[in-house]
Scaffold this active site. Structure first.
Site, PDB file in Angstrom:
ATOM      1  CD  GLU A 114      72.190  -4.490  21.236  1.00 51.41           C
ATOM      2  OE1 GLU A 114      71.737  -3.596  20.510  1.00 51.41           O
ATOM      3  OE2 GLU A 114      72.538  -4.306  22.409  1.00 51.41           O
ATOM      4  CG  HIS A 228      62.899  -3.404  19.999  1.00 48.67           C
ATOM      5  ND1 HIS A 228      62.787  -4.664  20.549  1.00 48.67           N
ATOM      6  CD2 HIS A 228      64.190  -3.032  20.163  1.00 48.67           C
ATOM      7  CE1 HIS A 228      63.986  -5.023  21.020  1.00 48.67           C
ATOM      8  NE2 HIS A 228      64.848  -4.056  20.796  1.00 48.67           N
ATOM      9  NE  ARG A 273      66.501  -3.334  17.212  1.00 45.11           N
ATOM     10  CZ  ARG A 273      67.093  -2.382  17.896  1.00 45.11           C
ATOM     11  NH1 ARG A 273      66.706  -1.135  17.743  1.00 45.11           N
ATOM     12  NH2 ARG A 273      68.046  -2.666  18.745  1.00 45.11           N
ATOM     13  CG  HIS A 331      62.883   0.800  19.803  1.00 43.57           C
ATOM     14  ND1 HIS A 331      62.946   0.962  21.174  1.00 43.57           N
ATOM     15  CD2 HIS A 331      64.168   0.640  19.381  1.00 43.57           C
ATOM     16  CE1 HIS A 331      64.222   0.904  21.565  1.00 43.57           C
ATOM     17  NE2 HIS A 331      64.977   0.732  20.496  1.00 43.57           N
ATOM     18  NE  ARG A 366      68.144   3.395  16.288  1.00 49.31           N
ATOM     19  CZ  ARG A 366      68.293   2.504  17.265  1.00 49.31           C
ATOM     20  NH1 ARG A 366      69.433   1.844  17.410  1.00 49.31           N
ATOM     21  NH2 ARG A 366      67.299   2.245  18.093  1.00 49.31           N
TER      22      ARG A 366
END
Ligand code: SIN
Length: 526
Positions: A114, A228, A273, A331, A366
């Site tokens: 990811e 996100h 992100r 998100h 994050r």
């Protein structure tokens, strides 16, 4: 009014709350309180997995570096170290507790990739249904020994002699219950639900942060809201298209088929992100483009991503065409209730864990799939802290109340509707921010003054009051940070600034100046 008692109260039934309940239940009488039914938490919705340096060639040190890079070094390095070192043990514990993580035929874990990770490091369960599988297993296990009280909204902390001794709650019928306990753990999630475009379906209205704030407990880093990149476009609520789709080869393209992430970052579509979301924002809002996730190269898409498949089919998207329309949305929130690394807050008897807490682990942004990990790791730490606090007592809180804030009454008429707050936050405090726009929204949100008896108000008013409070705190924190870092982007201060490296914006209703100086914060409002 009803009264109930326990040794430990846990507000919130996501991974952090349930794991803490499970760990504590063999020593303590525990009650878990949730707003909705037990299954309705944002952990349950988590499509991403749990990042863990399990691969032979991987190491906690690499996971550590990826976490710091994504967080723009705003992270607390010690907290990050503690987080990433526990990945393997969390996966082992959850496996023992009944979660079947996805494996290859030879029994080894299937490791996905990811955003922001330099290698495959994410374990999943049920493809894109990790949160569901984890929460179902935890509920099965926890409900044997722990009382889970559902459909109760925690309103305010009960404080006696500078110590938290419980929580007042309202149920769906507007009935009040007072829960008393020696220790209270806040595990009630974040505040991404103050945005209209969000992946958080289950009301992340920041209510536990507001409770803590009203009790004088410190909050921090509220300006850091993660957007996100791939929410399903134009749907309310906007479902999430997991980043793991890009990990399997999905590519972001615009209406002309241009793969626009190609030259933006070495990790291309799997850049952190904040970078991907800002690029999408540009495509959509500056170039007037539509953005799609091209999934045509992914074999067996439906079996790999059953949750995304259902979401798209319910929205009438024909997956055989290979294109999913996407746009970014709120998100996850990095800001939260300030805790030490054992989950203690600045108030005796009160702990915070998971998304509502700010341990400093995520920094300014994050890293993907670090949130279920955080919930699990810090649930154990908070448990150890509570179990040992009978031997070594906590430091008493030292609050000084500011005189000009004493109990003015709430102006219910002045409260905004939920939909108005959503609109303002999306429009003026989203991916790209500026002083002019933030000032405008701060003025409109104009924090209502406090009243001590919020519990007497009807539930819808309490919810609006909380949303407006956390929205105002977020916007004014955004205004204060005059730089761009991670998820916080100011077009009037577009670069990261050295002088902000070690500064945190701490918010406290009544604060003690010495605490602030010690933490080298940038300054506070109120
Ligand atoms: C995702 O699956 O893209 C979200 C996972 C996460 O938030 O870490």
């Amino acid at each position: 009014m009803k009264h109930k008692e326990a040794d430990v109260l846990i507000i919130g039934g996501g991974i952090a709350g349930l794991m803490a309940a499970e760990y504590l239940s063999s020593h303590k009488n525990v009650i878990v309180i949730t707003k909705f039914s037990a299954e309705k938490s944002n952990s349950f919705l988590a499509q991403g997995g749990i990042s863990a340096a399990i691969d032979e060639e991987d190491s906690w040190a690499e996971h550590f570096l990826d976490t710091l890079k994504a967080g723009r070094h705003h992270n607390d390095q010690e907290a990050v170290k503690q987080l990433v070192k526990e990945g393997e043990s969390v996966v082992r514990t959850l496996t023992e507790w009944g979660v079947n993580f996805d494996r290859h035929e030879n029994g080894s874990f299937i490791l996905g990739k990811e955003g922001g990770h330099n290698r495959n490091r994410i374990v999943h369960a049920g493809g894109d249904q990790t949160g569901k599988k984890v929460i179902e297993a935890l509920i099965r296990r926890v409900s044997k020994n722990v009382k889970i009280v559902t459909h109760h909204y925690a309103v305010d902390l009960i404080i006696q002699d500078h110590k938290c001794i419980g929580v007042s709650c309202k149920d769906d019928e507007n009935q009040t219950t007072i829960f008393q306990a020696k220790n209270t753990i806040l595990a009630g999630g974040g505040y991404a639900g103050i945005y209209g475009t969000t992946s958080n379906a289950f009301g992340s209205d920041g209510s536990v942060l507001c409770m803590a704030y009203r009790a004088g407990v410190e909050l921090s880093d509220l300006e850091f809201v993660q957007f996100h990149p791939t929410l399903l476009s134009d749907r309310v609520p906007a479902g999430l298209i997991t980043e793991a789709v890009r990990g399997q080869g999905g590519i972001l393209i615009n209406s002309s088929g241009v793969p626009f992430m190609k030259d933006i970052h070495p990790l291309k579509d799997l850049a952190p992100r904040d970078i991907v979301s800002r690029r999408l924002f540009q495509e959509i809002h500056e170039h007037g483009e539509k953005v799609f996730l091209d999934i045509s190269s992914i074999k067996d898409f439906r079996s790999k991503f059953p949750g995304v498949t259902m979401l798209c089919e319910n929205a009438g998207i024909d997956l055989d065409k290979g294109l999913i329309p996407v746009s970014p949305g709120a998100h996850f929130t990095m800001g939260g209730i300030v805790t030490d690394q054992s989950g203690k807050t600045s108030l005796r008897g009160l702990y915070a864990v998971g998304e509502c807490a700010n341990t400093g682990v995520h920094g300014a942004n994050r890293l993907a799939s670090n949130s279920l990990l955080e919930g699990a790791v810090f649930a154990k730490k908070v448990t150890n802290s509570i179990l040992s606090s009978e031997i070594t007592d906590m430091k008493p809180a030292t609050f000084k109340r500011k005189k000009n804030l004493e109990h003015k009454s709430i102006q219910i008429d002045g409260l905004l509707q939920e939909s108005e707050i959503h609109l303002l936050m999306d429009k003026y405090a989203g991916i790209v921010r500026s002083k002019k726009e933030l000032m405008r929204v701060a003025k409109t949100l104009n924090l209502p003054s406090w009243r001590p008896d919020l519990i007497k108000e009807p539930l819808p008013v309490i919810k609006r009051f909380n949303m407006q409070t956390i929205a105002w705190l977020t916007v004014t924190s955004c205004l204060k940070r005059e730089e761009s870092r991670g998820s916080h982007y100011r077009k009037d201060f577009p670069s990261q600034k050295k002088e902000w490296d070690s500064k945190k914006i701490i918010r406290s209703l009544w604060h003690d100046e010495s605490i602030i100086a010690e933490k080298t914060v940038a300054g506070i409002f109120n």
